[in-house]
Motif scaffolding. Structure first.
Motif, PDB file in Angstrom:
ATOM      1  N   LYS A  13      66.019  51.483  12.475  1.00 43.32           N
ATOM      2  CA  LYS A  13      65.924  50.648  13.672  1.00 43.32           C
ATOM      3  C   LYS A  13      67.058  51.027  14.623  1.00 43.32           C
ATOM      4  O   LYS A  13      68.215  51.071  14.239  1.00 43.32           O
ATOM      5  CB  LYS A  13      66.016  49.181  13.301  1.00 43.32           C
ATOM      6  CG  LYS A  13      64.819  48.732  12.509  1.00 43.32           C
ATOM      7  CD  LYS A  13      64.896  47.275  12.165  1.00 43.32           C
ATOM      8  CE  LYS A  13      63.644  46.917  11.392  1.00 43.32           C
ATOM      9  NZ  LYS A  13      63.743  45.668  10.695  1.00 43.32           N
ATOM     10  N   ILE A  14      66.697  51.283  15.870  1.00 43.60           N
ATOM     11  CA  ILE A  14      67.693  51.731  16.852  1.00 43.60           C
ATOM     12  C   ILE A  14      67.744  50.799  18.049  1.00 43.60           C
ATOM     13  O   ILE A  14      68.107  51.204  19.150  1.00 43.60           O
ATOM     14  CB  ILE A  14      67.409  53.172  17.305  1.00 43.60           C
ATOM     15  CG1 ILE A  14      66.024  53.284  17.929  1.00 43.60           C
ATOM     16  CG2 ILE A  14      67.575  54.149  16.160  1.00 43.60           C
ATOM     17  CD1 ILE A  14      65.810  54.567  18.679  1.00 43.60           C
ATOM     18  N   ASP A  15      67.425  49.537  17.853  1.00 44.35           N
ATOM     19  CA  ASP A  15      67.406  48.583  18.960  1.00 44.35           C
ATOM     20  C   ASP A  15      68.768  48.461  19.630  1.00 44.35           C
ATOM     21  O   ASP A  15      68.871  48.464  20.859  1.00 44.35           O
ATOM     22  CB  ASP A  15      66.958  47.206  18.479  1.00 44.35           C
ATOM     23  CG  ASP A  15      65.532  47.222  17.955  1.00 44.35           C
ATOM     24  OD1 ASP A  15      64.766  48.107  18.376  1.00 44.35           O
ATOM     25  OD2 ASP A  15      65.193  46.350  17.136  1.00 44.35           O
ATOM     26  N   GLU A  16      69.828  48.342  18.836  1.00 39.62           N
ATOM     27  CA  GLU A  16      71.165  48.200  19.412  1.00 39.62           C
ATOM     28  C   GLU A  16      71.598  49.468  20.133  1.00 39.62           C
ATOM     29  O   GLU A  16      72.215  49.413  21.197  1.00 39.62           O
ATOM     30  CB  GLU A  16      72.177  47.848  18.327  1.00 39.62           C
ATOM     31  CG  GLU A  16      72.040  46.436  17.810  1.00 39.62           C
ATOM     32  CD  GLU A  16      73.090  46.086  16.785  1.00 39.62           C
ATOM     33  OE1 GLU A  16      74.164  46.724  16.791  1.00 39.62           O
ATOM     34  OE2 GLU A  16      72.840  45.183  15.984  1.00 39.62           O
ATOM     35  N   GLN A  17      71.272  50.614  19.561  1.00 40.55           N
ATOM     36  CA  GLN A  17      71.621  51.881  20.197  1.00 40.55           C
ATOM     37  C   GLN A  17      70.877  52.043  21.516  1.00 40.55           C
ATOM     38  O   GLN A  17      71.461  52.455  22.527  1.00 40.55           O
ATOM     39  CB  GLN A  17      71.277  53.047  19.266  1.00 40.55           C
ATOM     40  CG  GLN A  17      71.644  54.393  19.834  1.00 40.55           C
ATOM     41  CD  GLN A  17      71.270  55.534  18.899  1.00 40.55           C
ATOM     42  OE1 GLN A  17      70.669  55.327  17.861  1.00 40.55           O
ATOM     43  NE2 GLN A  17      71.621  56.738  19.295  1.00 40.55           N
ATOM     44  N   ALA A  18      69.609  51.698  21.546  1.00 42.69           N
ATOM     45  CA  ALA A  18      68.826  51.795  22.777  1.00 42.69           C
ATOM     46  C   ALA A  18      69.353  50.828  23.834  1.00 42.69           C
ATOM     47  O   ALA A  18      69.430  51.174  25.016  1.00 42.69           O
ATOM     48  CB  ALA A  18      67.353  51.518  22.482  1.00 42.69           C
ATOM     49  N   ALA A  19      69.736  49.621  23.416  1.00 47.88           N
ATOM     50  CA  ALA A  19      70.270  48.645  24.363  1.00 47.88           C
ATOM     51  C   ALA A  19      71.608  49.115  24.929  1.00 47.88           C
ATOM     52  O   ALA A  19      71.879  48.958  26.124  1.00 47.88           O
ATOM     53  CB  ALA A  19      70.430  47.285  23.686  1.00 47.88           C
ATOM     54  N   THR A  20      72.448  49.702  24.086  1.00 42.68           N
ATOM     55  CA  THR A  20      73.739  50.213  24.544  1.00 42.68           C
ATOM     56  C   THR A  20      73.541  51.367  25.518  1.00 42.68           C
ATOM     57  O   THR A  20      74.218  51.453  26.545  1.00 42.68           O
ATOM     58  CB  THR A  20      74.587  50.667  23.347  1.00 42.68           C
ATOM     59  OG1 THR A  20      74.771  49.558  22.469  1.00 42.68           O
ATOM     60  CG2 THR A  20      75.941  51.188  23.796  1.00 42.68           C
ATOM     61  N   PHE A  21      72.607  52.255  25.225  1.00 43.41           N
ATOM     62  CA  PHE A  21      72.326  53.384  26.111  1.00 43.41           C
ATOM     63  C   PHE A  21      71.816  52.898  27.465  1.00 43.41           C
ATOM     64  O   PHE A  21      72.260  53.368  28.518  1.00 43.41           O
ATOM     65  CB  PHE A  21      71.293  54.314  25.465  1.00 43.41           C
ATOM     66  CG  PHE A  21      70.929  55.487  26.318  1.00 43.41           C
ATOM     67  CD1 PHE A  21      71.789  56.553  26.458  1.00 43.41           C
ATOM     68  CD2 PHE A  21      69.725  55.512  26.999  1.00 43.41           C
ATOM     69  CE1 PHE A  21      71.457  57.632  27.259  1.00 43.41           C
ATOM     70  CE2 PHE A  21      69.382  56.585  27.796  1.00 43.41           C
ATOM     71  CZ  PHE A  21      70.258  57.649  27.926  1.00 43.41           C
ATOM     72  N   THR A  22      70.914  51.930  27.449  1.00 42.20           N
ATOM     73  CA  THR A  22      70.380  51.375  28.697  1.00 42.20           C
ATOM     74  C   THR A  22      71.480  50.716  29.514  1.00 42.20           C
ATOM     75  O   THR A  22      71.546  50.885  30.734  1.00 42.20           O
ATOM     76  CB  THR A  22      69.256  50.370  28.387  1.00 42.20           C
ATOM     77  OG1 THR A  22      68.238  51.037  27.644  1.00 42.20           O
ATOM     78  CG2 THR A  22      68.668  49.801  29.658  1.00 42.20           C
ATOM     79  N   LEU A  23      72.358  49.959  28.846  1.00 39.64           N
ATOM     80  CA  LEU A  23      73.478  49.318  29.534  1.00 39.64           C
ATOM     81  C   LEU A  23      74.383  50.371  30.168  1.00 39.64           C
ATOM     82  O   LEU A  23      74.791  50.239  31.324  1.00 39.64           O
ATOM     83  CB  LEU A  23      74.273  48.447  28.567  1.00 39.64           C
ATOM     84  CG  LEU A  23      75.536  47.808  29.133  1.00 39.64           C
ATOM     85  CD1 LEU A  23      75.183  46.812  30.223  1.00 39.64           C
ATOM     86  CD2 LEU A  23      76.329  47.139  28.030  1.00 39.64           C
TER      87      LEU A  23
END
Length: 85
Positions: free
Chosen positions: A21-31
């Motif tokens: 699961k990469i939800d946190e990584q994707a959210a950090t990248f988007t931010l």
């Protein structure tokens, strides 16, 4: 002699590539991308304002007008999104 810290293949049989699961990584990248985009626009508008205000013969109104135009154009460009792909 084999490295004792090296994991054997038997220990990793449960892992399936692409299942993490990469939800946190994707959210950090988007931010990060959003902060970089909007921060760059803000810095560009601020520099435009200050350069046009403090140059010899420059004016506060001219700098503010140019910065406002840059902010509006940049906002519209960044909100339009990616058209390719």
């Amino acid at each position: 002699m084999a490295d004792p810290h090296h994991a054997s293949d038997a220990e990793h049989d449960d892992y399936v590539r692409g299942s993490q699961k990469i939800d946190e990584q994707a959210a950090t990248f988007t931010l990060f991308i959003n902060l970089a985009k909007w921060g760059s626009l803000l810095i560009a508008a601020t520099l435009t304002f200050l350069v046009l205000w403090f140059q010899p013969g420059g004016s506060l109104i001219g700098g503010a007008a140019a910065a406002a135009v840059l902010l509006v154009a940049g906002f519209l460009y960044l909100k339009s999104g990616k058209k390719s792909h």
